[in-house]
Every structure is written in structure tokens, then in C-alpha cells.
Scaffold this motif. Sequence first.
Motif, PDB file in Angstrom:
ATOM      1  N   VAL A   1      34.637  35.291  37.926  1.00  0.00           N
ATOM      2  CA  VAL A   1      34.552  35.521  36.486  1.00  0.00           C
ATOM      3  C   VAL A   1      33.089  35.402  36.075  1.00  0.00           C
ATOM      4  N   ARG A   2      32.451  36.529  35.760  1.00  0.00           N
ATOM      5  CA  ARG A   2      31.044  36.536  35.410  1.00  0.00           C
ATOM      6  C   ARG A   2      30.812  37.433  34.205  1.00  0.00           C
ATOM      7  N   ALA A   3      29.890  37.026  33.340  1.00  0.00           N
ATOM      8  CA  ALA A   3      29.542  37.839  32.170  1.00  0.00           C
ATOM      9  C   ALA A   3      28.730  39.049  32.599  1.00  0.00           C
ATOM     10  N   HIS A   4      28.887  40.136  31.878  1.00  0.00           N
ATOM     11  CA  HIS A   4      28.125  41.356  32.122  1.00  0.00           C
ATOM     12  C   HIS A   4      27.527  41.813  30.796  1.00  0.00           C
TER      13      HIS A   4
ATOM     14  N   TYR B   1      35.081  39.080  29.621  1.00  0.00           N
ATOM     15  CA  TYR B   1      35.026  38.950  31.078  1.00  0.00           C
ATOM     16  C   TYR B   1      36.056  39.865  31.731  1.00  0.00           C
TER      17      TYR B   1
ATOM     18  N   ALA C   1      37.193  39.674  34.974  1.00  0.00           N
ATOM     19  CA  ALA C   1      38.113  38.777  35.709  1.00  0.00           C
ATOM     20  C   ALA C   1      39.137  39.536  36.539  1.00  0.00           C
TER      21      ALA C   1
ATOM     22  N   SER D   1      41.098  35.525  40.456  1.00  0.00           N
ATOM     23  CA  SER D   1      40.961  35.284  39.014  1.00  0.00           C
ATOM     24  C   SER D   1      42.318  35.146  38.336  1.00  0.00           C
TER      25      SER D   1
ATOM     26  N   ASP E   1      23.815  36.043  29.492  1.00  0.00           N
ATOM     27  CA  ASP E   1      24.985  36.077  30.375  1.00  0.00           C
ATOM     28  C   ASP E   1      25.210  34.732  31.045  1.00  0.00           C
TER      29      ASP E   1
ATOM     30  N   ASP F   1      28.332  32.107  30.715  1.00  0.00           N
ATOM     31  CA  ASP F   1      29.089  31.579  31.852  1.00  0.00           C
ATOM     32  C   ASP F   1      29.139  30.052  31.795  1.00  0.00           C
TER      33      ASP F   1
END
Length: 309
Positions: free
Chosen positions: A11-14, A123, A125, A130, A172, A176
Motif C-alpha cells: 500500500v503506497r501513495a502515488h 491508495y 492497494a 493487501s 507521498d 504513507d
Amino acid sequence: MDAFSDLIRGVRAHGSLFGSSVLTAPWALHFVDGAPLTVCTLLTGEGWIVPEGHPPEPLRARETVIVRGPSTFTFVDEVGTRAEPIACGEHCATPEQGGTRHRLGWHDGAGGPGTTTLIVGAYPARGEISSRLLDALPVVLRVDAGDDPDPVQDHLAAEVAVDAPGQQVVLDRLLDWLLVCTLREWFDRPGGEPPAWWAAQRDPVVGQALRLIHAEPAAPWTVATLAKRTGVSRSTLAKRFTELVGEPPLSYLTGWRMTLAADLLVERRTATIADIARTVGYADPFGFSAAFKRLRGTNPSEFRRAATV
């Protein structure tokens, strides 16, 4: 590696899914993309999160709400607002038009009394790993503002106020950080009902067994080897693990291996079934396929075809 770190690592921000705005009432922002997870934190002001099919949730300054998809939600100045909803999603902040500094359809005022400053991060995910985390969450979870200032929110407030090189990466990573801190605080809230794997991590024996499994899922673990590494008898480990996690150690291990395998089957499309089997601890691809079908209801090849259509 602990269970929570393993579950949240995908799960990572973009950048294109990040937005911030200063709003003046009335407003209604409808987040239409139905992201699996959306983090909303209010730096100033107040408003309401209105999830589709669920009761409205108030959101006040310094509070954070996480909304689990695929349902959409709206952020409004008040329930029943007269404002016409503005559709927002991944195109509310488009990199080619200035990234987070340009919000399509959002009112960008200069701030001041009566304004509300909202930070939103969606996110993707994706994947089975996830999904294990998402399954442990309600549609809406909230963390109230504490007595002390939140350093993450302070950093976010400072960063959105400037336009500097590398800003998107900083935003970002801050988002997170906020997501992880919010989930940890929510799981640990008084009177809460966290998932079994979360509470079990605190046990000195079961927590160590979980860390071993997640650190080396392909290792030839048995109850005996896990018990030896955790310093207890086989019967003690089996009993405590089952009581706290809800299933025996080797059942948990098999389930986790199949979760890893499901994602690998999609991510490594050129890998053979035997390659995937070895990666998750099976020397025999037939034994792996049998275990996968028993837990997933389909064999690995069929799963891969269905997931990549």
C-alpha cells in the motif's frame, strides 16, 4: 518482518492520487474512483464524510478518517448541503497540469477564518496481500485529534504551503506515514476489536513465531522448529498460537504462502508454477497446486488466467 509490515508493504501513495484544497462553504466533493483505501485528514476547519450507504461521519480539525472502497464517498460542509457535488478522483490532481498544486474543480482560496483545509490520498492497494489488510477494516474508521500536535499533520501543512523540487515525493511519504500511524492507533484503541494477527504480535511467543513465518515464509517450518526458535514446547506453541491467531501455526503458514503465491502468479507472469512453488517453500509443484486449490478453490494456472484477463 512482522505481520502488519508484510500486509501494508503493497500500500503506497502515488502522486496522481493525491490532493489538497482550501475550501469555503458550501462545498461537496464526491470522490468517485472508489479507491480501496482513501485517507482524509483535516488540517483546519470541519466537515462531514458521507460514505455511500453508510451514516455520515464528522471530521474536525486535526482528525483523520480512512474510507475503505469500493464504495464512493462525499466530503461536504454539512449534511444536506446545498452545494452541487463536484466529481473528484484521480484526475483531480493531474501531474501534467501541475500535480498537487492544481486541483480540477476544487476551490483554492488563500485560507483564513472560516476555511477548511483538506488533505486526501487514495491508495490502489492491489493484490491478495493487501486484501488481508482491507478485510480487517470497517468501511469508515476515524482517529480523533489528540491532545498533542501530530507531527505528521504539521509536516503536511508545511509542505502543501510551498512549491519545491521533490514536493510530490515528500507528500507521498508523509501520507504513507499518516496511514501507518492512523491504522496502528485505530487497532490499539481502547475497547477496540483488532484482527487476531494484530493482537497476537504482542505475545512474546506467538509474536516471535509470526515474525519468523513472515521473515522466512519459504523455510521448512514445522511446529517443532518454530517451537525451538521461540523457546517453548511444541504443545505450548500450538495451543497459544491457535488461541490467539484462531488457527494452528502450520495452517497459518500455508494460508500465508498461498497469499504470497497468488500475488506472484500475477506479478511474475513468465514464471512457471514450479518457480512459484519453490519461492513459497514447496519443492513439489504438485503438492503446491493441491494446497493452492484446497484453499483457493482453483488451481494456480486457472487463477493466473482469470486474474490476468
